[in-house]
Design a protein around this motif. Sequence first.
Motif, PDB file in Angstrom:
ATOM      1  N   LEU A  74      34.973  32.580  31.769  1.00  0.00           N
ATOM      2  CA  LEU A  74      35.924  32.976  31.105  1.00  0.00           C
ATOM      3  C   LEU A  74      36.251  32.104  29.966  1.00  0.00           C
ATOM      4  CD1 LEU A  74      38.550  34.125  33.623  1.00  0.00           C
ATOM      5  CD2 LEU A  74      36.873  35.566  32.486  1.00  0.00           C
ATOM      6  N   GLY A  75      35.923  30.668  30.032  1.00  0.00           N
ATOM      7  CA  GLY A  75      36.191  29.652  28.990  1.00  0.00           C
ATOM      8  C   GLY A  75      34.805  29.310  28.131  1.00  0.00           C
ATOM      9  N   ALA A  76      33.914  30.333  28.662  1.00  0.00           N
ATOM     10  CA  ALA A  76      32.670  29.873  27.694  1.00  0.00           C
ATOM     11  C   ALA A  76      32.177  28.396  27.792  1.00  0.00           C
ATOM     12  CB  ALA A  76      32.836  30.542  26.024  1.00  0.00           C
ATOM     13  N   THR A  77      32.316  27.929  29.000  1.00  0.00           N
ATOM     14  CA  THR A  77      32.132  26.414  29.035  1.00  0.00           C
ATOM     15  C   THR A  77      30.701  26.287  30.019  1.00  0.00           C
ATOM     16  OG1 THR A  77      34.184  25.909  29.027  1.00  0.00           O
ATOM     17  CG2 THR A  77      32.841  24.394  30.102  1.00  0.00           C
TER      18      THR A  77
ATOM     19  N   GLU B 255      42.226  32.903  47.484  1.00  0.00           N
ATOM     20  CA  GLU B 255      43.568  32.100  46.932  1.00  0.00           C
ATOM     21  C   GLU B 255      43.625  31.873  45.400  1.00  0.00           C
ATOM     22  OE1 GLU B 255      40.444  28.587  47.464  1.00  0.00           O
ATOM     23  OE2 GLU B 255      40.665  30.756  47.509  1.00  0.00           O
ATOM     24  N   ILE B 256      42.499  32.110  44.722  1.00  0.00           N
ATOM     25  CA  ILE B 256      42.701  32.037  43.310  1.00  0.00           C
ATOM     26  C   ILE B 256      43.127  33.178  42.982  1.00  0.00           C
ATOM     27  CG2 ILE B 256      41.613  31.687  41.363  1.00  0.00           C
ATOM     28  CD1 ILE B 256      39.419  30.053  42.767  1.00  0.00           C
ATOM     29  N   ALA B 257      42.680  34.428  43.425  1.00  0.00           N
ATOM     30  CA  ALA B 257      43.078  35.725  43.238  1.00  0.00           C
ATOM     31  C   ALA B 257      44.911  35.968  43.495  1.00  0.00           C
ATOM     32  CB  ALA B 257      42.484  36.860  43.811  1.00  0.00           C
ATOM     33  N   GLY B 258      45.093  35.312  44.871  1.00  0.00           N
ATOM     34  CA  GLY B 258      46.632  35.309  45.210  1.00  0.00           C
ATOM     35  C   GLY B 258      47.502  34.726  43.970  1.00  0.00           C
ATOM     36  N   LEU B 259      47.006  33.505  43.732  1.00  0.00           N
ATOM     37  CA  LEU B 259      47.801  32.884  42.694  1.00  0.00           C
ATOM     38  C   LEU B 259      47.849  33.427  41.447  1.00  0.00           C
ATOM     39  CD1 LEU B 259      46.521  29.124  43.373  1.00  0.00           C
ATOM     40  CD2 LEU B 259      49.080  30.376  44.011  1.00  0.00           C
ATOM     41  N   VAL B 260      46.716  34.354  40.970  1.00  0.00           N
ATOM     42  CA  VAL B 260      46.762  35.236  39.759  1.00  0.00           C
ATOM     43  C   VAL B 260      48.162  36.118  39.978  1.00  0.00           C
ATOM     44  CG1 VAL B 260      45.682  36.790  38.302  1.00  0.00           C
ATOM     45  CG2 VAL B 260      44.302  34.990  39.228  1.00  0.00           C
ATOM     46  N   GLY B 261      48.148  36.804  41.138  1.00  0.00           N
ATOM     47  CA  GLY B 261      49.257  37.506  41.369  1.00  0.00           C
ATOM     48  C   GLY B 261      50.491  37.010  41.502  1.00  0.00           C
TER      49      GLY B 261
ATOM     50  N   SER C  63      45.274  26.280  37.718  1.00  0.00           N
ATOM     51  CA  SER C  63      45.000  26.482  36.268  1.00  0.00           C
ATOM     52  C   SER C  63      43.963  27.654  36.018  1.00  0.00           C
ATOM     53  CB  SER C  63      44.614  25.063  35.533  1.00  0.00           C
ATOM     54  OG  SER C  63      45.790  24.384  35.366  1.00  0.00           O
ATOM     55  N   ALA C  64      42.880  27.483  36.851  1.00  0.00           N
ATOM     56  CA  ALA C  64      42.080  28.645  36.756  1.00  0.00           C
ATOM     57  C   ALA C  64      42.308  29.944  37.031  1.00  0.00           C
ATOM     58  CB  ALA C  64      40.741  28.430  37.978  1.00  0.00           C
ATOM     59  N   ALA C  65      43.393  30.022  38.003  1.00  0.00           N
ATOM     60  CA  ALA C  65      44.296  31.268  38.427  1.00  0.00           C
ATOM     61  C   ALA C  65      45.068  31.604  37.149  1.00  0.00           C
ATOM     62  CB  ALA C  65      45.069  31.111  39.488  1.00  0.00           C
ATOM     63  N   ALA C  66      45.672  30.706  36.544  1.00  0.00           N
ATOM     64  CA  ALA C  66      46.454  31.059  35.265  1.00  0.00           C
ATOM     65  C   ALA C  66      45.672  31.382  34.235  1.00  0.00           C
ATOM     66  CB  ALA C  66      47.152  29.583  34.827  1.00  0.00           C
ATOM     67  N   LEU C  67      44.417  30.803  33.890  1.00  0.00           N
ATOM     68  CA  LEU C  67      43.489  31.526  33.016  1.00  0.00           C
ATOM     69  C   LEU C  67      43.359  32.705  33.272  1.00  0.00           C
ATOM     70  CD1 LEU C  67      41.676  31.059  30.466  1.00  0.00           C
ATOM     71  CD2 LEU C  67      40.085  30.450  31.815  1.00  0.00           C
ATOM     72  N   VAL C  68      42.950  33.346  34.576  1.00  0.00           N
ATOM     73  CA  VAL C  68      42.450  34.526  34.680  1.00  0.00           C
ATOM     74  C   VAL C  68      44.050  35.497  34.331  1.00  0.00           C
ATOM     75  CG1 VAL C  68      42.181  36.317  36.537  1.00  0.00           C
ATOM     76  CG2 VAL C  68      41.090  34.238  36.444  1.00  0.00           C
ATOM     77  N   ALA C  69      45.170  35.071  34.926  1.00  0.00           N
ATOM     78  CA  ALA C  69      46.383  35.490  34.694  1.00  0.00           C
ATOM     79  C   ALA C  69      46.470  35.856  33.047  1.00  0.00           C
ATOM     80  CB  ALA C  69      47.681  34.909  35.135  1.00  0.00           C
TER      81      ALA C  69
ATOM     82  N   PRO D  43      48.483  38.290  28.311  1.00  0.00           N
ATOM     83  CA  PRO D  43      48.818  37.162  27.511  1.00  0.00           C
ATOM     84  C   PRO D  43      50.098  36.702  27.561  1.00  0.00           C
ATOM     85  CG  PRO D  43      47.054  38.755  26.414  1.00  0.00           C
ATOM     86  CD  PRO D  43      47.686  39.444  27.635  1.00  0.00           C
ATOM     87  N   LEU D  44      51.147  37.766  27.764  1.00  0.00           N
ATOM     88  CA  LEU D  44      52.426  37.287  27.583  1.00  0.00           C
ATOM     89  C   LEU D  44      52.812  36.545  28.660  1.00  0.00           C
ATOM     90  CD1 LEU D  44      54.163  40.535  26.444  1.00  0.00           C
ATOM     91  CD2 LEU D  44      53.885  38.334  24.957  1.00  0.00           C
ATOM     92  N   SER D  45      52.135  36.582  30.026  1.00  0.00           N
ATOM     93  CA  SER D  45      52.423  35.734  31.201  1.00  0.00           C
ATOM     94  C   SER D  45      52.353  34.275  30.943  1.00  0.00           C
ATOM     95  CB  SER D  45      51.546  35.952  32.260  1.00  0.00           C
ATOM     96  OG  SER D  45      50.234  35.513  32.040  1.00  0.00           O
ATOM     97  N   VAL D  46      51.694  33.835  29.723  1.00  0.00           N
ATOM     98  CA  VAL D  46      51.590  32.467  29.503  1.00  0.00           C
ATOM     99  C   VAL D  46      52.953  31.757  29.249  1.00  0.00           C
ATOM    100  CG1 VAL D  46      50.692  30.642  27.807  1.00  0.00           C
ATOM    101  CG2 VAL D  46      48.885  32.563  28.608  1.00  0.00           C
ATOM    102  N   SER D  47      53.744  32.587  28.638  1.00  0.00           N
ATOM    103  CA  SER D  47      55.163  31.971  28.285  1.00  0.00           C
ATOM    104  C   SER D  47      56.129  31.849  29.462  1.00  0.00           C
ATOM    105  CB  SER D  47      55.951  33.312  27.585  1.00  0.00           C
ATOM    106  OG  SER D  47      55.131  33.649  26.223  1.00  0.00           O
ATOM    107  N   TYR D  48      55.571  32.201  30.619  1.00  0.00           N
ATOM    108  CA  TYR D  48      56.186  31.993  31.895  1.00  0.00           C
ATOM    109  C   TYR D  48      55.829  30.679  32.642  1.00  0.00           C
ATOM    110  CZ  TYR D  48      58.484  36.458  31.191  1.00  0.00           C
ATOM    111  OH  TYR D  48      59.401  37.616  30.410  1.00  0.00           O
ATOM    112  N   MET D  49      54.655  30.119  32.090  1.00  0.00           N
ATOM    113  CA  MET D  49      54.265  28.991  32.699  1.00  0.00           C
ATOM    114  C   MET D  49      54.613  27.622  32.203  1.00  0.00           C
ATOM    115  SD  MET D  49      50.023  30.564  32.681  1.00  0.00           S
ATOM    116  CE  MET D  49      49.939  32.227  32.791  1.00  0.00           C
ATOM    117  N   ILE D  50      54.466  26.852  33.183  1.00  0.00           N
ATOM    118  CA  ILE D  50      54.766  25.419  32.737  1.00  0.00           C
ATOM    119  C   ILE D  50      53.601  24.707  33.390  1.00  0.00           C
ATOM    120  CG2 ILE D  50      56.254  23.452  32.985  1.00  0.00           C
ATOM    121  CD1 ILE D  50      58.566  25.268  33.243  1.00  0.00           C
TER     122      ILE D  50
END
Length: 360
Positions: free
Chosen positions: A195-198, A247-253, A273-279, A284-291
């Motif tokens: 997802l990060g082309a890395t 567990e990563i998928a659970g964190l996405v949710g 943060s990998a889960a946050a990237l998927v989310a 994309p609006l979910s990023v505003s809720y992340m710290i």
Amino acid sequence: MTVSDQSRLQQVLSDIRPLDAEIMEEAARRLDQLTKPPGSLGRLEEIAKQLAGIRGEVMPELTRKAVVVMAGDHGVCEEGVSAFPAEVTPQMVLNFLNGGAAVNVLSRQAGADVVCVDIGVNAELSHPLLRSRKIRMGTANMAIGPAMTRTEAEAAVMVGVELAQELAGEGYRLLATGEMGIGNTTASSALLAVLGATDPAAAAGRGTGIDDERLRHKQAVIRRAIETNRPDASDPMDALAKVGGLEIAGLVGLILGAAQSRIPVVIDGFISSAAALVAAKLAPLSVSYMIASHLSQEQGHERLLTEIGLTPMLRMDMRLGEGTGAVLAFPMIEAAVRIMKEMATFADAGISGASEREGV
């Protein structure tokens, strides 16, 4: 996942809204009236405005808080990618439940609860405090085939969404992501690579502390998993299913559900943060809720945060996971709220404002 479940996930994504810009402007005005030079509290002020926009209140209540530790096993451990055996996952889950892990200690200090979820541990677990939401007994070995089906990945995401909704209903107003799963830095590195082309050589780090030879092997396993499964970088659920973890998928949710419920969610380290990237790719609006709480020692973490668009609060050279870095950030986040509530304005204190007086 049923058609009904699929539509519920789509509904969650569509329910996520931008932050309340009007309330954020009101919060900014109040911050500028407090007895300090404008902007002098730096990130605390930015967090205070973000929290106001999330909750729709200039001075939100964040009194009840929890770190959610999602636990799941990884079939890729068969490839020898970790310094620890897979049996450690269920053993550590019981340690969380009995209050003996680092995240328990730090949570007690922060006045936060630890919510432990079995979403895919490869063992039968029973404990009064365990929230059992098992999708399957660990993922399959992604080096030879998909880690799970798309249906299983979507079901795991919905587990996290529903848990966020439950916790919101229980009165929690600040959540943090935590995880446990031997082998999960391998899955997280694969998600970053896709997802990060890395390149896997840049995405994968030492995880639990592997040596140079095993690190090269781990990177090769990730490369093989991507070549075998050919995850679609334009379809985050496809990548999550093929090279992710339960567990990563659970964190996405959890992240998506928190955003839907307008609850701030503190992101821990590399796996979180990998889960946050998927989310972020799904909504994309979910990023505003992340710290973002901290920058870990895992070499791909900074790349992950950059890809999401998050700036970490702390640099503590940590690499434990569990939600430890996120819980450490709780007092700083609460400090931002207290500044808004308890600090006097220039008018309250009878002090000349910045426009009337230099050096204040």
